[in-house]
Design a protein around this motif. Structure first.
Motif, PDB file in Angstrom:
ATOM      1  N   ARG A 197       0.846  -1.199   0.000  1.00  0.00           N
ATOM      2  CA  ARG A 197       0.000   0.000   0.000  1.00  0.00           C
ATOM      3  C   ARG A 197       0.881   1.248   0.000  1.00  0.00           C
ATOM      4  N   PRO A 198       0.429   2.299  -0.656  1.00  0.00           N
ATOM      5  CA  PRO A 198       1.211   3.548  -0.657  1.00  0.00           C
ATOM      6  C   PRO A 198       1.314   4.128   0.748  1.00  0.00           C
ATOM      7  N   VAL A 199       2.478   4.614   1.089  1.00  0.00           N
ATOM      8  CA  VAL A 199       2.649   5.287   2.377  1.00  0.00           C
ATOM      9  C   VAL A 199       1.765   6.527   2.390  1.00  0.00           C
ATOM     10  N   GLY A 200       0.961   6.660   3.419  1.00  0.00           N
ATOM     11  CA  GLY A 200       0.019   7.770   3.515  1.00  0.00           C
ATOM     12  C   GLY A 200      -1.412   7.358   3.234  1.00  0.00           C
ATOM     13  N   LEU A 201      -1.599   6.112   2.739  1.00  0.00           N
ATOM     14  CA  LEU A 201      -2.959   5.639   2.492  1.00  0.00           C
ATOM     15  C   LEU A 201      -3.738   5.545   3.794  1.00  0.00           C
ATOM     16  N   ASP A 202      -3.080   5.050   4.831  1.00  0.00           N
ATOM     17  CA  ASP A 202      -3.693   4.944   6.147  1.00  0.00           C
ATOM     18  C   ASP A 202      -2.937   5.833   7.114  1.00  0.00           C
ATOM     19  N   ARG A 203      -3.516   6.067   8.270  1.00  0.00           N
ATOM     20  CA  ARG A 203      -2.981   7.067   9.180  1.00  0.00           C
ATOM     21  C   ARG A 203      -1.679   6.651   9.852  1.00  0.00           C
ATOM     22  N   ASP A 204      -1.381   5.339   9.916  1.00  0.00           N
ATOM     23  CA  ASP A 204      -0.179   4.896  10.618  1.00  0.00           C
ATOM     24  C   ASP A 204       1.016   4.639   9.717  1.00  0.00           C
ATOM     25  N   ALA A 242       3.751   7.335   9.863  1.00  0.00           N
ATOM     26  CA  ALA A 242       4.459   7.319  11.146  1.00  0.00           C
ATOM     27  C   ALA A 242       5.450   6.163  11.200  1.00  0.00           C
ATOM     28  N   TYR A 243       5.021   4.992  10.728  1.00  0.00           N
ATOM     29  CA  TYR A 243       5.925   3.839  10.712  1.00  0.00           C
ATOM     30  C   TYR A 243       7.104   4.086   9.772  1.00  0.00           C
ATOM     31  N   ALA A 244       6.818   4.655   8.600  1.00  0.00           N
ATOM     32  CA  ALA A 244       7.886   4.919   7.635  1.00  0.00           C
ATOM     33  C   ALA A 244       8.928   5.858   8.226  1.00  0.00           C
ATOM     34  N   THR A 245       8.471   6.912   8.872  1.00  0.00           N
ATOM     35  CA  THR A 245       9.391   7.859   9.502  1.00  0.00           C
ATOM     36  C   THR A 245      10.185   7.195  10.620  1.00  0.00           C
ATOM     37  N   PHE A 246       9.482   6.371  11.407  1.00  0.00           N
ATOM     38  CA  PHE A 246      10.109   5.736  12.563  1.00  0.00           C
ATOM     39  C   PHE A 246      11.219   4.769  12.153  1.00  0.00           C
ATOM     40  N   ILE A 247      10.913   3.831  11.256  1.00  0.00           N
ATOM     41  CA  ILE A 247      11.907   2.788  10.942  1.00  0.00           C
ATOM     42  C   ILE A 247      13.079   3.341  10.131  1.00  0.00           C
ATOM     43  N   GLN A 248      12.889   4.481   9.490  1.00  0.00           N
ATOM     44  CA  GLN A 248      13.973   5.055   8.696  1.00  0.00           C
ATOM     45  C   GLN A 248      14.815   6.060   9.470  1.00  0.00           C
ATOM     46  N   SER A 249      14.353   6.435  10.666  1.00  0.00           N
ATOM     47  CA  SER A 249      15.092   7.453  11.425  1.00  0.00           C
ATOM     48  C   SER A 249      15.576   6.968  12.782  1.00  0.00           C
ATOM     49  N   VAL A 250      14.845   6.041  13.399  1.00  0.00           N
ATOM     50  CA  VAL A 250      15.206   5.573  14.742  1.00  0.00           C
ATOM     51  C   VAL A 250      16.139   4.375  14.642  1.00  0.00           C
ATOM     52  N   THR A 251      17.261   4.439  15.288  1.00  0.00           N
ATOM     53  CA  THR A 251      18.241   3.349  15.267  1.00  0.00           C
ATOM     54  C   THR A 251      18.464   2.731  16.640  1.00  0.00           C
ATOM     55  N   TYR A 277     -11.534  -6.815  10.401  1.00  0.00           N
ATOM     56  CA  TYR A 277     -10.190  -6.748  10.966  1.00  0.00           C
ATOM     57  C   TYR A 277      -9.052  -6.519   9.979  1.00  0.00           C
ATOM     58  N   PHE A 278      -9.246  -6.762   8.709  1.00  0.00           N
ATOM     59  CA  PHE A 278      -8.121  -6.652   7.777  1.00  0.00           C
ATOM     60  C   PHE A 278      -7.504  -5.252   7.777  1.00  0.00           C
ATOM     61  N   ILE A 279      -8.318  -4.233   7.573  1.00  0.00           N
ATOM     62  CA  ILE A 279      -7.798  -2.859   7.551  1.00  0.00           C
ATOM     63  C   ILE A 279      -7.265  -2.469   8.924  1.00  0.00           C
ATOM     64  N   LEU A 280      -8.019  -2.792   9.970  1.00  0.00           N
ATOM     65  CA  LEU A 280      -7.628  -2.420  11.328  1.00  0.00           C
ATOM     66  C   LEU A 280      -6.287  -3.042  11.721  1.00  0.00           C
ATOM     67  N   HIS A 281      -6.136  -4.343  11.464  1.00  0.00           N
ATOM     68  CA  HIS A 281      -4.943  -5.054  11.928  1.00  0.00           C
ATOM     69  C   HIS A 281      -3.774  -5.011  10.948  1.00  0.00           C
ATOM     70  N   GLU A 282      -4.044  -5.177   9.687  1.00  0.00           N
ATOM     71  CA  GLU A 282      -2.943  -5.303   8.735  1.00  0.00           C
ATOM     72  C   GLU A 282      -2.514  -3.975   8.119  1.00  0.00           C
ATOM     73  N   THR A 294      -3.171  -0.835  10.137  1.00  0.00           N
ATOM     74  CA  THR A 294      -3.052   0.156  11.202  1.00  0.00           C
ATOM     75  C   THR A 294      -2.318  -0.430  12.412  1.00  0.00           C
ATOM     76  N   GLN A 295      -2.957  -1.363  13.086  1.00  0.00           N
ATOM     77  CA  GLN A 295      -2.361  -1.949  14.291  1.00  0.00           C
ATOM     78  C   GLN A 295      -1.571  -3.207  13.908  1.00  0.00           C
ATOM     79  N   ILE A 296      -0.504  -3.030  13.148  1.00  0.00           N
ATOM     80  CA  ILE A 296       0.161  -4.187  12.539  1.00  0.00           C
ATOM     81  C   ILE A 296       0.792  -5.120  13.571  1.00  0.00           C
ATOM     82  N   ARG A 297       1.250  -4.590  14.698  1.00  0.00           N
ATOM     83  CA  ARG A 297       1.808  -5.449  15.744  1.00  0.00           C
ATOM     84  C   ARG A 297       0.698  -6.218  16.456  1.00  0.00           C
TER      85      ARG A 297
END
Length: 342
Positions: free
Chosen positions: A39-46, A49-58, A121-126, A128-131
């Motif tokens: 899915r394109p980054v920005g399609l859903d609200r999370d 945030a995940y893209a920014t997090f995994i690419q900046s936090v080490t 649950y598909f949209i919610l879990h896969e 948004t709340q992927i963990r």
């Protein structure tokens, strides 16, 4: 002299139908994995945030994210140079495939369970709340362990689910449920929860007993209660369509139990978990984050229970139509609530 007989034609056709059904079932899972993972980054609200997090936090911080998250991030960094889509694909592959495996093992109407999962649950879990999505799938796989009293297998799954999301630890007390008998308490649980919420008893109890809770949990509850008093978090509508419909499902399940109509292995356990889920939703309604997180985690059993209950009706076609309509309604509402840019 050994005589061999040709295999019956109907046996061959049955094998072909089974193969095609399996192929279509797992192909559907693959399509959903690709949709969630690519899915394109920005399609859903999370996703942003995940893209920014995994690419900046080490720096690894187990208070912020769970061990499994950091392991997948490290794996993705090493093999795929931190690509956001491979990161999402890994989580989607885990979340979708585990739930499809659970559906295959637990549901008497797998395709209706797939529709329920896709709608609720598909949209919610896969997306948004992927963990939580992976943890909830592992929780579903633990249901046979509760039923068969296999503590070792269950606790391994509970610990594994908690490595994806710490909140999954709430599944541990479910092991002590009697999977073969329902007591009258499950008739009263939702009513009790509603009374606590209606007379603001939940808020009073949480305020008075927050001091005896572990500090990390007490801190969060105090924060949410403070925001609630300031009007930053409004109380949720506890009589909303979705949870009210699940309340009807619960009492229908209890009716089937009283009339001795329960015929599928895990349905008694599912009905009891549904009763606990509704109580938790109503009781924690002053704290919407807690109410939704806990109820949504336990509520994943609905993708198995709802289709199974269809088989308890004589007029299955009418009920099937109503359930599919309910799924479509909830799917459209989920898209609006999660702010998907579609």
């Amino acid at each position: 002299m050994n005589v061999t007989y040709p295999e019956p034609i109907n046996s061959k056709s049955s094998a072909i139908r089974k193969f095609l059904s399996e192929f279509l079932f797992w192909s559907t899972a693959l399509i959903l994995i690709l949709i969630a993972g690519l899915r394109p980054v920005g399609l859903d609200r999370d996703s942003t945030a995940y893209a920014t997090f995994i690419q900046s936090v080490t720096e690894v911080n187990f208070l912020d994210k769970e061990p499994a998250f950091w392991l997948i991030k490290w794996f993705n960094d090493v093999l795929f140079h931190g690509n956001i889509h491979t990161f999402f694909l890994i989580f989607a592959a885990l979340g979708v495939s585990i739930k499809f495996l659970a559906i295959k093992r637990l549901s008497k109407l797998p395709w209706l369970s797939v529709i329920a999962y896709l709608s609720i649950y598909f949209i919610l879990h896969e997306m948004t709340q992927i963990r939580v999505g992976v943890a909830a799938g592992i929780f579903l796989l633990s249901i046979p362990d509760i039923y068969n009293r296999n503590f070792k297998r269950f606790i391994i799954k509970a610990l594994l689910a908690s490595l994806f999301h710490y909140s999954a630890i709430i599944m541990v007390p479910l092991y002590f449920l009697n999977p073969r008998k329902i007591s009258i308490i499950y008739l009263l649980l939702p009513i009790t929860g509603l009374l606590f919420a209606y007379f603001n008893l939940s808020e009073m109890l949480l305020t008075n007993f927050v001091g005896v809770l572990p500090e990390f949990l007490a801190y969060k509850i105090r924060t949410y209660l403070s925001l609630l008093k300031l009007g930053e978090h409004s109380k949720i509508n506890i009589l909303n369509f979705y949870y009210s419909s699940l309340l009807v499902v619960l009492y229908f399940g209890l009716f089937c139990y009283v009339m001795n109509k329960i015929k599928f292995t895990y349905d008694i356990l599912f009905i009891k978990i549904l009763g606990i889920m509704l109580f938790m939703f109503y009781f924690f309604s002053p704290l919407p984050v807690f109410a939704f997180r806990i109820s949504e985690f336990f509520g994943v059993i609905s993708i198995i229970l709802l289709p199974n209950l269809v088989l308890y009706f004589k007029q299955k076609e009418i009920l099937l139509l109503l359930i599919i309509s309910h799924f479509v309604y909830y799917f459209s509402k989920t898209i609006r609530l999660l702010n998907l840019n579609m």
